[in-house]
Design a protein around this motif. Structure first.
Motif, mmCIF file in Angstrom:
data_model
loop_
_atom_site.group_PDB
_atom_site.id
_atom_site.type_symbol
_atom_site.label_atom_id
_atom_site.label_comp_id
_atom_site.label_asym_id
_atom_site.label_seq_id
_atom_site.Cartn_x
_atom_site.Cartn_y
_atom_site.Cartn_z
ATOM 1 N N VAL A 76 4.230 -5.552 4.713
ATOM 2 C CA VAL A 76 4.619 -5.930 3.554
ATOM 3 C C VAL A 76 3.210 -4.533 2.943
ATOM 4 C CG1 VAL A 76 3.755 -7.754 2.008
ATOM 5 C CG2 VAL A 76 5.027 -8.336 4.184
ATOM 6 N N LEU A 77 2.964 -4.166 2.360
ATOM 7 C CA LEU A 77 2.085 -3.041 2.749
ATOM 8 C C LEU A 77 2.683 -2.187 2.449
ATOM 9 C CD1 LEU A 77 -1.837 -3.811 3.514
ATOM 10 C CD2 LEU A 77 -0.823 -4.349 1.413
ATOM 11 N N LYS A 79 5.864 -1.403 2.369
ATOM 12 C CA LYS A 79 7.011 -1.670 1.766
ATOM 13 C C LYS A 79 6.564 -1.727 0.391
ATOM 14 C CE LYS A 79 10.253 -2.454 4.805
ATOM 15 N NZ LYS A 79 11.189 -1.574 5.275
ATOM 16 N N ILE A 80 5.985 -2.705 0.198
ATOM 17 C CA ILE A 80 5.173 -2.240 -1.355
ATOM 18 C C ILE A 80 4.968 -0.684 -1.752
ATOM 19 C CG2 ILE A 80 3.132 -3.006 -3.024
ATOM 20 C CD1 ILE A 80 3.083 -5.704 -0.979
ATOM 21 N N LYS A 81 4.166 0.166 -0.812
ATOM 22 C CA LYS A 81 3.814 1.476 -1.178
ATOM 23 C C LYS A 81 4.941 2.733 -1.163
ATOM 24 C CE LYS A 81 -0.813 1.816 1.284
ATOM 25 N NZ LYS A 81 -1.373 1.760 1.946
ATOM 26 N N LYS A 83 7.910 1.022 -2.434
ATOM 27 C CA LYS A 83 8.288 1.037 -3.508
ATOM 28 C C LYS A 83 8.291 1.038 -5.161
ATOM 29 C CE LYS A 83 10.090 -2.970 -5.729
ATOM 30 N NZ LYS A 83 10.598 -4.619 -5.978
ATOM 31 N N HIS A 84 6.885 1.432 -4.557
ATOM 32 C CA HIS A 84 6.110 1.598 -5.856
ATOM 33 C C HIS A 84 6.023 3.010 -5.859
ATOM 34 C CE1 HIS A 84 6.849 -2.203 -7.435
ATOM 35 N NE2 HIS A 84 5.887 -2.685 -6.396
#
Length: 86
Positions: A76-77, A79-81, A83-84
């Motif tokens: 999850v971390l 994927k967030i990194k 994406k952003h």
């Protein structure tokens, strides 16, 4: 050779009676044939585990089966990194 005691419900008893009538075999012989047939059936095709079925499901975009659950927080971390861009 061992002796077993088996409890059969009415439905199983009626099946056993029909098989005895049609084949002329004893109850012991029918049960032995049934065990052999079942052993062949399960040996042909191994039982599927829940994870095997889960992996076959297409969840579409964002498929949750991309990573094992034990790596979920890390994934999850990541994927967030991604994406952003952080």
């Amino acid at each position: 050779m061992s002796t077993r005691t088996v409890r059969l419900d009415d439905h199983a008893e009626s099946i056993l009676a029909r098989l005895r009538q049609r084949t002329g075999l004893s109850i012991s012989s029918l049960l032995k044939h049934g065990l052999e047939a079942y052993a062949e059936k399960i040996e042909e095709k191994p039982a599927r585990r829940p994870i095997d079925i889960f992996r076959e499901i297409d969840f579409g975009p964002g498929d949750p089966s991309l990573a094992p659950a034990r790596n979920a927080k890390r994934e999850v971390l990541l994927k967030i990194k991604q994406k952003h861009g952080r």
